[in-house]
Enzyme design. Structure first.
Site, PDB file in Angstrom:
ATOM      1  N   ASP A 100      -0.065  31.812  41.765  1.00 25.07           N
ATOM      2  CA  ASP A 100       1.232  32.739  41.925  1.00 25.07           C
ATOM      3  C   ASP A 100       1.140  33.796  42.814  1.00 25.07           C
ATOM      4  OD1 ASP A 100       3.460  32.762  40.215  1.00 25.07           O
ATOM      5  OD2 ASP A 100       2.568  33.934  38.510  1.00 25.07           O
TER       6      ASP A 100
ATOM      7  N   LYS B 121       8.125  24.579  34.176  1.00 25.52           N
ATOM      8  CA  LYS B 121       6.918  24.553  35.123  1.00 25.52           C
ATOM      9  C   LYS B 121       6.078  23.113  34.754  1.00 25.52           C
ATOM     10  CE  LYS B 121       7.443  29.142  36.553  1.00 25.52           C
ATOM     11  NZ  LYS B 121       6.851  30.817  36.347  1.00 25.52           N
TER      12      LYS B 121
ATOM     13  N   GLN C  28       2.631  33.949  32.904  1.00 25.01           N
ATOM     14  CA  GLN C  28       4.127  34.232  32.952  1.00 25.01           C
ATOM     15  C   GLN C  28       4.363  35.719  32.765  1.00 25.01           C
ATOM     16  OE1 GLN C  28       6.140  32.027  33.905  1.00 25.01           O
ATOM     17  NE2 GLN C  28       7.931  33.189  34.007  1.00 25.01           N
TER      18      GLN C  28
HETATM   19  N1  GUN Z   1       8.376  35.498  35.743  1.00 25.61           N
HETATM   20  C1  GUN Z   1       9.485  35.336  36.636  1.00 25.61           C
HETATM   21  N2  GUN Z   1       9.194  34.690  37.646  1.00 25.61           N
HETATM   22  C2  GUN Z   1       8.025  34.449  37.674  1.00 25.61           C
HETATM   23  C3  GUN Z   1       6.946  34.012  38.481  1.00 25.61           C
HETATM   24  O1  GUN Z   1       7.263  33.463  39.482  1.00 25.61           O
HETATM   25  N3  GUN Z   1       5.863  34.043  38.227  1.00 25.61           N
HETATM   26  C4  GUN Z   1       5.356  34.726  36.943  1.00 25.61           C
HETATM   27  N4  GUN Z   1       4.102  34.309  36.600  1.00 25.61           N
HETATM   28  N5  GUN Z   1       6.333  35.071  36.264  1.00 25.61           N
HETATM   29  C5  GUN Z   1       7.395  35.025  36.446  1.00 25.61           C
END
Ligand code: GUN
Length: 286
Positions: A117, A50, A94
């Site tokens: 998110d 990311k 995350q």
């Molecule tokens: N863990 C797995 N996918 C995601 C996501 O799209 N966002 C976040 N914050 N955690 C994740």
């Protein structure tokens, strides 16, 4: 006949190119902060991807890496600092978080205007109301893939397997908003296989490799596989597996996303898009 393989990497690159052009035209690059708690190796890879992608499109990306032992109060304090920083436009914590931290409390602490998110209750509620919202990146990416094939979903039956806050629930809301008839199945559903057989669009977001078999799929259906389960390879290292038995499904479906190379790249590209959207909205309010 075999299905069209939906090239998520290509779709994601197109979106990233457009996001990069948008950023280049902004007086100041938006800032994205990604918070990682603990040492889960899969999460560490996702976070690295990311932040790396953020930098390639011209965002300012930074990572806050915290030990498993961080307390909820400490994490809340870090989020409060990021909320208050004017140079940070997007905040992503995350998931999953360690069990001693209350995930809902953390999601509620992120400024909804920086919630790239789309997990804050305000954004989730706005999505349900059909109002403008920051939308969770994975379902947003899935919708972009689906509507690239079928721009008008009126009259289509969409089935979503899984009902998580991060994928299943927002996915169902987005499909409903696009006028599909939506059925959601989950762990307590009695005959998921029967329901799936009626799906023109089938989205699986469960995390069980090979759950969806070829005979679950309606001929010519669009199949979107959100599963990304890491499995150990015989000779060491890991593979990522989807929820769908791809070799069977590809013989029945009309179009299908592979794993890897399907939904995953779209999730990251949509995070970049959300960060630019959040930055533009905040700057317009200044
Ligand atoms: N863990 C797995 N996918 C995601 C996501 O799209 N966002 C976040 N914050 N955690 C994740």
């Amino acid at each position: 006949m075999t299905a069209e393989i939906i090239d998520g990497r290509k779709h994601a690159q197109t979106l990233l190119d457009s996001v990069a052009a948008d950023i280049a035209a902004m007086p100041q690059a938006p800032g994205l902060a990604v918070v990682l708690v603990g040492g889960d190796p899969a999460s560490a890879i996702y976070v690295r991807n990311k932040v790396r992608t953020a930098q390639t499109v011209g965002l300012r990306g930074e990572t806050e890496i915290l030990p498993d032992s961080v307390s909820e109060a400490e994490l809340l304090a870090i989020i409060a600092t990021l909320n208050a920083r004017d140079d940070i436009d997007g905040i992503l914590v995350q998931l999953p978080l360690p069990p001693h931290i209350n995930t809902l409390r953390i999601m509620a602490a992120v400024d909804p205007a920086k919630d790239v998110d789309g997990l804050h209750a305000l954004n989730a509620g706005r999505l349900l109301h059909g109002a403008d919202a920051l939308i969770p990146c994975t379902p947003l990416g899935c919708m972009k893939l689906i509507t690239s094939l079928v721009p008008d979903l009126t009259g289509y039956h969409a089935v979503v397997i899984g009902a998580s806050n991060i994928v299943g629930k927002p996915m169902a809301a987005l499909l409903l908003d696009e006028r599909a008839t939506v059925t959601q199945t989950h762990i307590h559903t009695r005959d998921t296989q029967f329901i799936c057989r009626g799906a023109d669009i089938l989205v699986s977001a469960v995390g069980k490799p090979g759950l969806v078999r070829g005979d679950w799929i309606k001929p010519r259906a669009i199949v979107i596989d959100v599963g990304t389960t890491r499995v150990e390879k015989a000779g060491g290292g890991h593979d990522v597996r989807g929820d769908v038995a791809f070799d069977e499904a590809v013989k029945v479906a009309g179009a299908i996303t592979p794993v890897p190379g399907g939904v995953g790249p779209m999730t990251i590209a949509c995070l970049m898009e959300n960060t630019v959207k959040a930055a533009k909205a905040r700057r317009a309010r200044r």
